[in-house]
Scaffold this motif. Structure first.
Motif, PDB file in Angstrom:
ATOM      1  N   MET A   1      24.690   0.278  58.733  1.00 25.95           N
ATOM      2  CA  MET A   1      23.724   0.720  58.678  1.00 25.95           C
ATOM      3  C   MET A   1      24.219   2.629  58.822  1.00 25.95           C
ATOM      4  O   MET A   1      23.358   3.459  58.553  1.00 25.95           O
ATOM      5  CB  MET A   1      23.003   0.273  59.685  1.00 25.95           C
ATOM      6  CG  MET A   1      21.172   1.235  60.184  1.00 25.95           C
ATOM      7  SD  MET A   1      20.458   0.116  58.528  1.00 25.95           S
ATOM      8  CE  MET A   1      18.952   0.807  58.806  1.00 25.95           C
ATOM      9  N   GLU A   2      24.761   2.632  59.081  1.00 23.39           N
ATOM     10  CA  GLU A   2      25.570   4.218  59.369  1.00 23.39           C
ATOM     11  C   GLU A   2      25.970   5.022  58.079  1.00 23.39           C
ATOM     12  O   GLU A   2      25.626   6.476  58.211  1.00 23.39           O
ATOM     13  CB  GLU A   2      27.328   4.585  60.289  1.00 23.39           C
ATOM     14  CG  GLU A   2      27.314   3.462  61.068  1.00 23.39           C
ATOM     15  CD  GLU A   2      27.507   2.278  61.459  1.00 23.39           C
ATOM     16  OE1 GLU A   2      28.029   1.986  60.381  1.00 23.39           O
ATOM     17  OE2 GLU A   2      27.207   1.691  62.098  1.00 23.39           O
ATOM     18  N   ARG A   3      25.669   4.133  56.846  1.00 24.23           N
ATOM     19  CA  ARG A   3      26.339   5.111  55.114  1.00 24.23           C
ATOM     20  C   ARG A   3      24.765   5.391  55.243  1.00 24.23           C
ATOM     21  O   ARG A   3      24.107   5.397  54.031  1.00 24.23           O
ATOM     22  CB  ARG A   3      26.643   4.179  55.093  1.00 24.23           C
ATOM     23  CG  ARG A   3      28.603   3.667  54.870  1.00 24.23           C
ATOM     24  CD  ARG A   3      29.208   3.605  53.928  1.00 24.23           C
ATOM     25  NE  ARG A   3      30.229   3.039  54.783  1.00 24.23           N
ATOM     26  CZ  ARG A   3      31.519   2.643  54.132  1.00 24.23           C
ATOM     27  NH1 ARG A   3      31.146   2.711  52.704  1.00 24.23           N
ATOM     28  NH2 ARG A   3      32.532   2.791  54.563  1.00 24.23           N
ATOM     29  N   VAL A   4      23.479   4.921  55.820  1.00 21.18           N
ATOM     30  CA  VAL A   4      22.086   5.646  55.482  1.00 21.18           C
ATOM     31  C   VAL A   4      21.858   6.714  55.730  1.00 21.18           C
ATOM     32  O   VAL A   4      21.853   6.702  57.935  1.00 21.18           O
ATOM     33  CB  VAL A   4      21.285   4.104  55.200  1.00 21.18           C
ATOM     34  CG1 VAL A   4      21.806   3.150  53.847  1.00 21.18           C
ATOM     35  CG2 VAL A   4      21.138   3.418  56.478  1.00 21.18           C
ATOM     36  N   ASP A   5      20.673   7.126  55.258  1.00 17.67           N
ATOM     37  CA  ASP A   5      20.204   8.796  56.066  1.00 17.67           C
ATOM     38  C   ASP A   5      18.455   8.262  56.728  1.00 17.67           C
ATOM     39  O   ASP A   5      18.273   8.948  57.184  1.00 17.67           O
ATOM     40  CB  ASP A   5      19.920   9.746  54.991  1.00 17.67           C
ATOM     41  CG  ASP A   5      21.877  10.653  54.621  1.00 17.67           C
ATOM     42  OD1 ASP A   5      22.388  10.386  56.136  1.00 17.67           O
ATOM     43  OD2 ASP A   5      21.987  10.295  53.657  1.00 17.67           O
ATOM     44  N   TYR A   6      17.978   7.039  55.633  1.00 21.42           N
ATOM     45  CA  TYR A   6      16.646   6.602  55.980  1.00 21.42           C
ATOM     46  C   TYR A   6      16.538   5.561  56.170  1.00 21.42           C
ATOM     47  O   TYR A   6      16.881   4.647  54.983  1.00 21.42           O
ATOM     48  CB  TYR A   6      15.774   7.697  55.252  1.00 21.42           C
ATOM     49  CG  TYR A   6      16.168   9.318  55.475  1.00 21.42           C
ATOM     50  CD1 TYR A   6      15.248   9.963  56.773  1.00 21.42           C
ATOM     51  CD2 TYR A   6      16.177   9.427  54.268  1.00 21.42           C
ATOM     52  CE1 TYR A   6      15.432  11.615  56.618  1.00 21.42           C
ATOM     53  CE2 TYR A   6      16.615  11.112  54.462  1.00 21.42           C
ATOM     54  CZ  TYR A   6      15.938  11.885  55.446  1.00 21.42           C
ATOM     55  OH  TYR A   6      16.425  13.088  55.761  1.00 21.42           O
ATOM     56  N   ILE A   7      15.268   5.008  56.701  1.00 22.23           N
ATOM     57  CA  ILE A   7      15.148   3.773  56.461  1.00 22.23           C
ATOM     58  C   ILE A   7      14.127   3.404  55.159  1.00 22.23           C
ATOM     59  O   ILE A   7      12.648   4.660  55.344  1.00 22.23           O
ATOM     60  CB  ILE A   7      15.043   2.832  57.417  1.00 22.23           C
ATOM     61  CG1 ILE A   7      15.543   2.726  58.060  1.00 22.23           C
ATOM     62  CG2 ILE A   7      13.736   1.253  57.177  1.00 22.23           C
ATOM     63  CD1 ILE A   7      15.663   2.211  59.703  1.00 22.23           C
ATOM     64  N   GLY A   8      13.825   3.034  54.332  1.00 22.38           N
ATOM     65  CA  GLY A   8      12.913   3.102  53.210  1.00 22.38           C
ATOM     66  C   GLY A   8      11.696   1.470  53.166  1.00 22.38           C
ATOM     67  O   GLY A   8      12.114   1.229  53.268  1.00 22.38           O
ATOM     68  N   VAL A   9      10.610   2.139  53.507  1.00 21.78           N
ATOM     69  CA  VAL A   9       9.859   1.056  53.936  1.00 21.78           C
ATOM     70  C   VAL A   9       8.680   1.262  52.418  1.00 21.78           C
ATOM     71  O   VAL A   9       7.950   2.498  51.957  1.00 21.78           O
ATOM     72  CB  VAL A   9       8.749   1.868  55.058  1.00 21.78           C
ATOM     73  CG1 VAL A   9       7.656   0.947  54.870  1.00 21.78           C
ATOM     74  CG2 VAL A   9       9.780   1.238  55.855  1.00 21.78           C
TER      75      VAL A   9
END
Length: 105
Positions: free
Chosen positions: A1-9
């Protein structure tokens, strides 16, 4: 999860149970979803972006916004630009200033 900047929904949430809802009714419908989204954001320490959201211009737009129906439904569905407008207004009034919210595509 460290490699993503945001959570997309994909934010096609049911917000009301009735046709032709009021602004207050739609805003109230956001409450349960806002709590869940905040929990997800806090759990992963990431802001959330709505990668998809949309409301039809019919009276039942906030009941099942993910359902767009068939080509022929447009001939017998009750049109309501007001329900669509109120759905977007509620989105911006309830979610836009949340600290966990990063925007909309």
């Amino acid at each position: 999860m460290e490699r993503v900047d945001y959570i997309g929904v994909q934010a096609y949430y049911p917000l009301t149970k009735n046709n032709s809802p009021t602004l207050e009714g739609i805003k109230k419908g956001w409450n349960v979803h806002i709590k869940k989204l905040k929990t997800i954001s806090d759990t992963f320490d990431k802001k959330i972006i709505f990668t998809e959201i949309g409301y039809r211009n019919d009276a039942s737009a906030t009941i099942k916004p993910w359902v767009w129906g068939s080509f022929f439904e447009r001939f017998y569905t009750k049109k309501s630009d007001k329900a669509q407008l109120l759905a977007y207004q509620a989105l911006f009034e309830k979610v836009w200033n949340e600290p966990w919210f990063a925007g909309v595509f």
